[in-house]
Design an enzyme around this catalytic site. Structure first.
Site, mmCIF file in Angstrom:
data_model
loop_
_atom_site.group_PDB
_atom_site.id
_atom_site.type_symbol
_atom_site.label_atom_id
_atom_site.label_comp_id
_atom_site.label_asym_id
_atom_site.label_seq_id
_atom_site.Cartn_x
_atom_site.Cartn_y
_atom_site.Cartn_z
ATOM 1 C CG ASP A 215 -2.110 0.920 1.075
ATOM 2 O OD1 ASP A 215 -2.459 1.243 -0.067
ATOM 3 O OD2 ASP A 215 -2.683 1.328 2.098
ATOM 4 C CB CYS B 39 -23.964 -12.878 -3.308
ATOM 5 S SG CYS B 39 -23.710 -11.936 -1.791
ATOM 6 C CB CYS C 266 -22.547 0.370 0.386
ATOM 7 S SG CYS C 266 -21.668 1.957 0.451
ATOM 8 C CB CYS D 186 -18.372 -10.550 2.272
ATOM 9 S SG CYS D 186 -17.901 -11.717 0.985
#
Ligand code: B12
Ligand code: SF4
Ligand code: SF4
Length: 312
Positions: A125, A183, A190, A240
Site C-alpha cells: 500500500d 449475491c 453500503c 460478505c
C-alpha cells in the site's frame, strides 16, 4: 524447487498465502483510466499521478522478472466496545501495517537475496502497484463485487503485499472464476450507496475515503450515513458470506487490536492539542487525517448515530 521453498518460508513467517505472477500490465488496467476520468478518486490526486506506473508495474522496478504476492491477515472479531461509536475499522486496530507488514515482507525479501536475488523490493500500500489485480493474477483469489480481493477458505480481511524480484520465478495460474454468484449483499449494505455498479466504487462516497483521505468537511448529506464510523469502514466486508464463513483471527501479534476509541469522551479530540495528539497517536493510522481530521470524524460519527435515532 525455489518457488516451493519460498512459499514454505512465507507460510513459516505467518503469511496467509503466497502466489507468483509477472510484472506485465494487468488485464483490467484500462479500468483505472475510466475510473479516474469519472472523478471517483476525488482528491486522491496521487492516483492520477501514478496511473502510468499502476497500469504497467514493470516501470516501478525495471529489473523485476517476477512479483511475489503475499496476503497478511488482519482480522479480529468485533467486541461489543468495537461496535460502539465512534468506531474504527478493523484494519486500523493493530499497529500500523505500513510498518509491521513491510518489515515482515522485508524478511522474505532477505530470504530471496540469500537465494540469489539482486533485486527484492517489497511494497504494501505504499507504491503505485495494482495490488488486487496482481494478487488475482498470482492465483490468490477473485475481485468481488465490493472490489475486494477475496480468497476461498479465507475471506477478504487481509492486506496485500508484493515483492518485485529479478529471480525468474514461475508464475502461478491466474484465479479466473468469480465466486460472488448472484449475491449482492455488499452492494445493498453500503450505507452511502458508494457502489455505482458491481466492482466500481465511487470513492468520494465511501466512508473510508471520507474519514481518512478527504480533507475538509464531510458532505452534510453523507454524515447521517456514517453508522458511527470515525475511521474507515468494514460494512461491505462484514456482510460478505465468505468472511462470515472463513474469517479467523490474525496470528500476527502486532496486528492484534490495541487501538480503540470505545468509551472516549466525545470531546476527547477537541480537548487535546497537536503535541498531545502526537504523543498519544503518533505512529498510528490516525496520523493520516491528523488531529483536525479526527475532530471532524468523531463529531460526524456521533452525529450519524443521533440522526439515526431521530428517524421514525
Ligand atoms: C485508493 C484506495 C482506496 C480508496 C478507493 C478504493 C477502491 N475500491 O478503489 C478508498 C479510500 C475508498 C479505500 C478503501 C478501502 N481500502 Co483501500 N486502497 C486503495 C489503494 C491505495 C488503491 C486502489 C485503487 O487503485 N483503486 C482504483 C480502482 C480502479 O482500482 P481497484 O479497485 O484496485 O480496481 C482494479 C481491479 O479491481 C480491476 N477491476 C476493475 N473492474 C474489474 C472487473 C472485473 C470483472 C475484474 C476481474 C477486475 C476488475 O481493475 C482495476 C484497475 O486495476 C489500494 C492499494 C493499492 N496499491 O492498490 C488499497 C487497498 C485496495 N485497500 C485496502 C483496504 C483494506 C481498504 C478498506 C477495507 C479499508 C477500510 N476498512 O476502511 C476499504 C475498502 C473499501 C472498498 N470496498 O474498496 C486493501 C484491500 C485488500 C483486499 N483484500 O482487497 C488494499 C489493496 C491495500 C493493501 N495493500 O492491502 N481504498
Ligand atoms: S467501506 Fe463502507 S462506505 Fe465504503 S464501499 Fe464499503 S460499505 Fe460502502
Ligand atoms: S457480499 Fe456477495 S457480492 Fe459482495 S463480495 Fe461478498 S460474495 Fe461478492
Amino acid at each position: 524447487m525455489l518457488a516451493e521453498a519460498l512459499k514454505a518460508r512465507a507460510a513459516e513467517l505467518g503469511f496467509l498465502a503466497c502466489g507468483i505472477t509477472d510484472p506485465s500490465p494487468p488485464p483490467h488496467a484500462d479500468r483505472l483510466d475510466a475510473w479516474l476520468a469519472k472523478g471517483y478518486a476525488g482528491t486522491m490526486r496521487y492516483l492520477h499521478r501514478q496511473a502510468k506506473r499502476r497500469k504497467d508495474p514493470r516501470l516501478n522496478v525495471p529489473d523485476a522478472l517476477a512479483v511475489v504476492v503475499l496476503l497478511e491477515n488482519y482480522y479480529s472479531p468485533d467486541t461489543a466496545a468495537d461496535l460502539d461509536p465512534p468506531r474504527i475499522a478493523k484494519y486500523a486496530r493493530g499497529q500500523d501495517y505500513h510498518r509491521v507488514t513491510l518489515e515482515r515482507l522485508g524478511r522474505l525479501a532477505e530470504w530471496l537475496r540469500e537465494h540469489g536475488a539482486a533485486v527484492a523490493h517489497p511494497y504494501v500500500d505504499d507504491g503505485p502497484i495494482p495490488e488486487r489485480e496482481l494478487a488475482q493474477r498470482a492465483g490468490l483469489g477473485w475481485i468481488g463485487k465490493n472490489t475486494m480481493l477475496i480468497r476461498p477458505g479465507v475471506g477478504s480481511f487481509f492486506f496485500i503485499g508484493t515483492i518485485f524480484t529479478d529471480l525468474p520465478l514461475p508464475s502461478d495460474p491466474a484465479f479466473t472464476t468469480d465466486h460472488c454468484g448472484s449475491c449482492t449483499r455488499c452492494l445493498d449494505a453500503c450505507p452511502t450507496e458508494a457502489f455505482i455498479e458491481p466492482r466500481v466504487l465511487d470513492a468520494t462516497r465511501c466512508i473510508s475515503y471520507l474519514t481518512i483521505e478527504q480533507r475538509g468537511a464531510i458532505p452534510e448529506p453523507l454524515v447521517e450515513h456514517l453508522r458511527g464510523f470515525a475511521f474507515g469502514c468494514d460494512i461491505c466486508n462484514d456482510v460478505c458470506p465468505w468472511n462470515h464463513r472463513f474469517a479467523a483471527p490474525t496470528s500476527v501479534p502486532e496486528l492484534r487490536p490495541v487501538h480503540s476509541l470505545a468509551g472516549i469522551d466525545e470531546r476527547h479530540f477537541e480537548t487535546i492539542d497537536e503535541a498531545e495528539f502526537r504523543r498519544r497517536y503518533g505512529g498510528t493510522a490516525f496520523e493520516r487525517p491528523g488531529l483536525a481530521g479526527m475532530r471532524r470524524n468523531v463529531r460526524a460519527a456521533l452525529a450519524s448515530m443521533d440522526r439515526q435515532e431521530d428517524r421514525p
